[in-house]
Motif scaffolding. Structure first.
Motif, mmCIF file in Angstrom:
data_model
loop_
_atom_site.group_PDB
_atom_site.id
_atom_site.type_symbol
_atom_site.label_atom_id
_atom_site.label_comp_id
_atom_site.label_asym_id
_atom_site.label_seq_id
_atom_site.Cartn_x
_atom_site.Cartn_y
_atom_site.Cartn_z
ATOM 1 N N GLN A 185 -2.031 4.408 1.019
ATOM 2 C CA GLN A 185 -1.189 4.918 2.103
ATOM 3 C C GLN A 185 -0.164 5.908 1.557
ATOM 4 O OE1 GLN A 185 -2.263 3.782 5.098
ATOM 5 N NE2 GLN A 185 -3.686 2.630 3.814
ATOM 6 N N CYS B 67 -0.500 7.739 -1.101
ATOM 7 C CA CYS B 67 -1.170 8.921 -1.642
ATOM 8 C C CYS B 67 -1.355 10.006 -0.590
ATOM 9 C CB CYS B 67 -2.517 8.503 -2.230
ATOM 10 S SG CYS B 67 -3.413 9.819 -3.059
ATOM 11 N N GLY B 68 -1.541 9.616 0.673
ATOM 12 C CA GLY B 68 -1.629 10.591 1.751
ATOM 13 C C GLY B 68 -2.963 11.304 1.839
ATOM 14 N N SER B 69 -2.909 12.588 2.197
ATOM 15 C CA SER B 69 -4.131 13.355 2.472
ATOM 16 C C SER B 69 -5.019 13.509 1.251
ATOM 17 C CB SER B 69 -3.767 14.742 3.021
ATOM 18 O OG SER B 69 -2.972 15.456 2.088
ATOM 19 N N GLY B 70 -4.433 13.473 0.063
ATOM 20 C CA GLY B 70 -5.235 13.616 -1.152
ATOM 21 C C GLY B 70 -6.213 12.481 -1.367
ATOM 22 N N CYS B 71 -5.963 11.350 -0.705
ATOM 23 C CA CYS B 71 -6.826 10.176 -0.876
ATOM 24 C C CYS B 71 -7.516 9.775 0.422
ATOM 25 C CB CYS B 71 -5.998 9.004 -1.408
ATOM 26 S SG CYS B 71 -5.200 9.315 -3.002
ATOM 27 N N GLN B 72 -7.649 10.700 1.347
ATOM 28 C CA GLN B 72 -8.260 10.371 2.634
ATOM 29 C C GLN B 72 -9.700 9.914 2.501
ATOM 30 O OE1 GLN B 72 -7.685 13.755 5.216
ATOM 31 N NE2 GLN B 72 -6.036 12.725 6.340
ATOM 32 N N ASN B 73 -10.424 10.450 1.533
ATOM 33 C CA ASN B 73 -11.822 10.059 1.372
ATOM 34 C C ASN B 73 -11.998 9.030 0.250
ATOM 35 O OD1 ASN B 73 -11.125 11.852 -0.607
ATOM 36 N ND2 ASN B 73 -13.011 13.069 -0.471
ATOM 37 N N GLN C 192 -6.929 11.628 -9.478
ATOM 38 C CA GLN C 192 -7.176 12.943 -8.872
ATOM 39 C C GLN C 192 -7.236 14.020 -9.949
ATOM 40 O OE1 GLN C 192 -3.908 12.949 -6.034
ATOM 41 N NE2 GLN C 192 -5.336 12.852 -4.328
#
Length: 395
Positions: free
Chosen positions: A124, A126-132, A217
């Motif tokens: 949560q 991490c945000g958009s960088g961890c969406q997948n 990442q």
């Protein structure tokens, strides 16, 4: 009075020989300052085991139990996603699948809840960088319905059970072979269920560090773009701190150790010469500080120097892997298929567990593997699922 003392100090510095000065520095450093500063550092040679090990172990167990209760409250207060959200997430091919392998042990510590809550919270954050990125739960307990923590987590994450309640593993299979088969099952199910680009296979007592996703990442986008890393059989994200000293079988550490001495030895020599008004720096003084720096680094503990690399994901190091241990392992999809093929040909037993089995594959198969430094997970499970340890210690 102060001026008089400074005058005596400067006169002593000028008159005394470098041998006396460096001897005093050695005695003060290794006999007084370092022991006073490091006697509670558990991975240092200065650690006073007889004084601190038992109380620190008990304090760790108490804190770990409190963290287990906090993880339980975390999921009890968390709103479970509806079935459409779960099925929608399953439909996406994740770049990274975090698979948590779990078996029931010591319910009061809630190990798997600690691991899952940390990963969930960090995703949560991490945000958009961890969406997948997705979390997947693999229950290898022989009585899956009795694993209450998994029953709770199945409301939030897709879960697979290896055994049914009425089934028993083969009687001829020893505990180490069963662990290997469980590991291979979870890796295979991860590939079948999600078809991810990468699988992070995590044991249920490996709590992630706060910076695990930024570092991953960086590894996936930058480091693993290099051919020799992209084709590695696996990346290990944890190596026991007690085995991270310079004096170890790994030759790369010896080179790192010498490099640090060659960098800091001359620097400290020039500082010494400037402080004591010496007109020139001799090779003997440079050699002394070369040895002094290396000895101090080894005795204080390489583990604590590695912690400085947490300042930035780019500072994390990748070095050739060693055989122990498997709390957190990163596989690419192609390497996961190769690892499964290799593991099915090996039979594990006492003295040849799955970590040694994986390591034994590298040279015969022409494979490479690496370990990330510093560790990206913390091993919190003092109660092993393989070995009886009624009175566990941190070391």
């Amino acid at each position: 009075m102060l001026q008089k003392r400074l005058w005596f100090f400067r006169r002593w510095c000028h008159c005394s020989s470098p041998f006396v000065q460096l001897l005093i520095l050695t005695v003060v450093t290794f006999g007084v300052l370092a022991p006073l500063a490091c006697h509670r550092l558990i991975h240092s040679y200065f650690f006073l085991r007889h004084w601190h090990l038992n109380p620190m172990s008990q304090e760790f167990l108490k804190q770990n139990q409190e963290e287990g209760q906090a993880a339980l409250h975390y999921f009890e207060a968390l709103q479970a996603p509806n079935s459409s959200e779960i099925s929608g997430a399953e439909a996406l091919r994740p770049r990274l699948l975090v698979t948590i392998i779990t078996v029931q042990r010591r319910n009061e510590f809630h190990y798997v809840l600690q691991v899952a809550s940390h990963f969930h919270r960090l995703l949560q954050k991490c945000g958009s960088g961890c969406q997948n990125y997705q979390i997947f739960l693999c229950n290898v307990d022989m009585d899956p319905s009795s694993h209450q923590d998994v029953q709770l987590l199945s409301k939030f994450f897709t879960t697979v059970n290896r055994y049914r309640n009425e089934e028993d593993p083969e009687a001829s299979v020893n505990q180490f072979e069963k662990e290997k088969q469980d590991y291979a099952f979870c890796l295979e199910q991860s590939l079948l269920a999600y078809k991810p680009e990468y699988v992070l296979l995590v044991e249920d007592d490996a709590v992630p560090e706060e910076d695990i996703f930024p570092v991953l990442q960086h590894l996936l986008l930058v480091r693993l773009s290099k051919p020799h890393l992209r084709n590695a059989l696996y990346l290990k994200l944890y190596h026991p701190e007690r085995l991270q000293h310079y004096i170890n079988p790994e030759p790369m550490r010896i080179l790192e150790w010498f490099g640090m001495g060659m960098l800091l030895g001359p620097l400290l020599s020039f500082m010494y010469s400037w402080a004591f008004g010496r007109p020139a720096v001799s090779w003997l003084i440079i050699f002394f500080f070369f040895v002094y720096t290396m000895a101090l680094a080894e005795l204080v503990g390489r583990h604590y120097l590695l912690e400085l690399r947490r300042l930035s994901p780019a500072l994390y190091n990748l070095v050739p892997v060693t055989e122990c241990c498997t709390p957190a392992m990163l596989f690419s999809a192609p390497s996961a298929h190769r690892a499964l093929y290799y593991l099915k040909k090996l039979y594990c037993r006492q003295g040849f567990a799955k970590d040694i089995a994986l390591y034994s594959l590298l040279r015969p198969q022409g494979e490479r593997a690496y370990v990330v430094e510093p560790n990206l997970v913390r091993h919190v499970g003092m109660y092993s699922s393989l070995r009886l340890n009624g009175n566990p210690k941190l070391l």
